[in-house]
Design an enzyme around this catalytic site. Structure first.
Site, short mmCIF file in Angstrom:
data_model
loop_
_atom_site.label_atom_id
_atom_site.label_comp_id
_atom_site.label_asym_id
_atom_site.label_seq_id
_atom_site.Cartn_x
_atom_site.Cartn_y
_atom_site.Cartn_z
N HIS A 119 18.36 0.78 43.33
CA HIS A 119 16.92 0.97 43.11
C HIS A 119 16.08 0.67 44.35
O HIS A 119 15.05 1.31 44.58
CB HIS A 119 16.46 0.09 41.94
CG HIS A 119 15.11 0.47 41.40
ND1 HIS A 119 14.90 1.64 40.70
CD2 HIS A 119 13.91 -0.14 41.47
CE1 HIS A 119 13.62 1.72 40.35
NE2 HIS A 119 13.00 0.65 40.80
N SER B 103 9.49 4.60 41.81
CA SER B 103 9.62 3.76 40.62
C SER B 103 8.36 3.84 39.75
O SER B 103 8.01 4.91 39.29
CB SER B 103 9.96 2.33 41.05
OG SER B 103 10.38 1.56 39.95
#
Ligand SMILES: *[C@@H]1O[C@H](CO)[C@@H](O)[C@H](O)[C@H]1NC(C)=O
Ligand SMILES: *[C@@H]1O[C@H](CO)[C@@H](O)[C@H](O)[C@H]1NC(C)=O
Ligand SMILES: *[C@@H]1O[C@H](CO)[C@@H](O)[C@H](O)[C@H]1NC(C)=O
Ligand SMILES: *[C@@H]1O[C@H](CO)[C@@H](O)[C@H](O)[C@H]1NC(C)=O
Length: 389
Positions: A363, A160
């Site tokens: 995610h 990320s």
């Protein structure tokens, strides 16, 4: 503002009848404690950056010729790579005798000290964003690891915002591209113009949220020992509430309920959020809003002073020449396929691309997922092995 939250919080507490969840040992141990528990070896370093921050760097010693640096995401810490214990990435790499280095960038629980500034008292401590993380923290840590191992190059696994800041480094300090054998980008984040709700709304509302957060929590967001974190813990650590909290998280990351079981949820809460600066999160939102991978926007007057132009300059992705492998997922509402496609077109040297086959992969599954060791690690080991020269 705090009083309103406290009031709501106490009403919720009184109404709640069910049992508290217990904190398991793995929620409380630091990265160092978890490494000792699962692989029986660890070293800790405090790396001093040129701008005066001490960054805690954890090392699980292995074959010095195969150093791998792990870089966490926003509001997160090194712990995300080890909190799954025996099925975590750091432990899997260590068992395969990689030399594992897990860094922490400025502002989280492991990087909250400075040579002269006091994180609790000095606003200036929090005056940083992914720009400083990419131009200072990551290159300083890379040099430290190369120096300790005596190697010319290392492998990097970023997750990320750990990828965002890596691209900033590649664009602004191009000599570092040659120090990286391969960058494995998990949930790559560069462009943020195709995020899905709630993330897209958060980006739209960011200018207002930024002002509100300044009033409520100041310049640190989600600090590990903060009142807001304590309230989250108190609220969520109840048998009848963990699902509410998990759903709140899923509304931002994409949902995949099977992958975060009730027993593991307290471990997540024990390590996350680990804190960052408001400015860092606002910089990410600006990138989404402007549809440009650009420097921090200080507003017209200060941009003129700092950049000699009204708008911030873009980071030049054509300079990011390191070998990059992108690992992406369909149900990731933050790192969307559309945005990773834009990134893929702009990067000059994408050497591999993996789309996670499970359509629910989201995610957070990259680091916290229950079966990620069965579905994703094989790609990481294949790639590390292929680019180990
Ligand atoms: C982790 O794996 C090791 C080696 O297989 C095993 O000895 C240990 O009991 C496991 N620990 C936990 C907490 O499952
Ligand atoms: C949080 O508080 C504990 C206990 O007082 C302390 O040991 C720890 O260093 C603090 N961590 C941070 C990031 O402030
Ligand atoms: C924050 O840092 C930037 C440079 O990195 C500087 O231009 C700016 O004046 C600083 N802001 C404050 C409020 O100190
Ligand atoms: C590491 O840095 C120290 C201090 O700058 C230097 O003396 C040493 O030679 C370096 N080691 C390697 C292997 O580069």
């Amino acid at each position: 503002m705090h009083r309103i939250f406290l009031g709501l919080f106490f009403i919720a507490q009184v109404l709640s009848q069910t049992r508290n969840l217990e904190w398991p040992e793995d929620a409380i141990l630091t990265f160092g404690g978890l490494a000792m528990k699962y692989v029986q070896r660890v070293e800790e370093f405090d790396v001093l950056t040129p701008d005066g921050y001490f960054l805690k760097l954890f090392h699980i010693p292995g074959d010095r010729r195969r150093p791998v640096l792990l870089i966490h995401g926003a509001l997160d810490s090194s712990d995300s790579f080890i909190m799954r214990g025996n099925t975590s990435l750091a432990v899997a790499l260590a068992r395969d005798n990689y030399d594992v280095w897990a860094m922490n960038y400025k502002g989280n629980r492991y990087a909250r000290t400075h040579v002269t500034l006091d994180a609790d008292a000095d606003k200036e401590f929090w005056n940083f964003s992914l720009h400083e993380i990419g131009t200072i923290d990551i290159p300083t840590t890379i040099d430290f690891v190369l120096n300790r191992t005596g190697q010319r190059k290392l492998s990097v696994i970023g997750f990320s915002e750990g990828t965002t800041a890596s691209y900033v480094m590649g664009a602004t300090r191009p000599e570092y591209n040659d120090k990286i054998k391969l960058h494995i980008s998990l949930a790559p984040v560069c462009f943020l113009q195709n995020t899905k709700p709630l993330m897209s709304y958060i980006i739209q509302l960011a200018p207002i949220l930024n002002i509100a957060l300044e009033a409520i929590t100041g310049n640190e967001i989600g600090g590990y020992n903060s009142t807001s974190k304590a309230l989250i813990n108190q609220f969520c650590m109840k048998e009848d509430r963990y699902k509410v909290c998990l759903d709140a998280l899923f509304s931002v990351t994409g949902a995949n309920a099977k992958e975060i079981e009730m027993e593991f949820f307290p471990v997540v809460l024990g390590h996350f959020p680990a804190g960052s600066s408001r400015k860092n999160l606002y910089h990410l939102a600006q990138i989404g809003e402007s549809k440009k991978f650009q420097n921090y926007d200080y507003g017209l007057a200060q941009n003129m002073r700092k950049y000699k132009r009204p708008t911030p300059p873009e980071y030049d992705l054509s300079q990011v020449t390191m070998n990059i492998a992108l690992i992406v997922a369909n149900n990731d509402k933050i790192s969307t396929i559309k945005d990773t496609e834009l990134l893929r077109q702009r990067l000059p040297n994408v050497v591999d691309y993996v789309m996670m086959p499970n359509s629910a992969f989201n995610h957070i599954d990259y680091v916290w997922g229950r079966s990620t060791h069965k579905t994703m690690f094989q790609h990481i080991f294949r790639l590390l092995n292929k680019y180990n020269y």
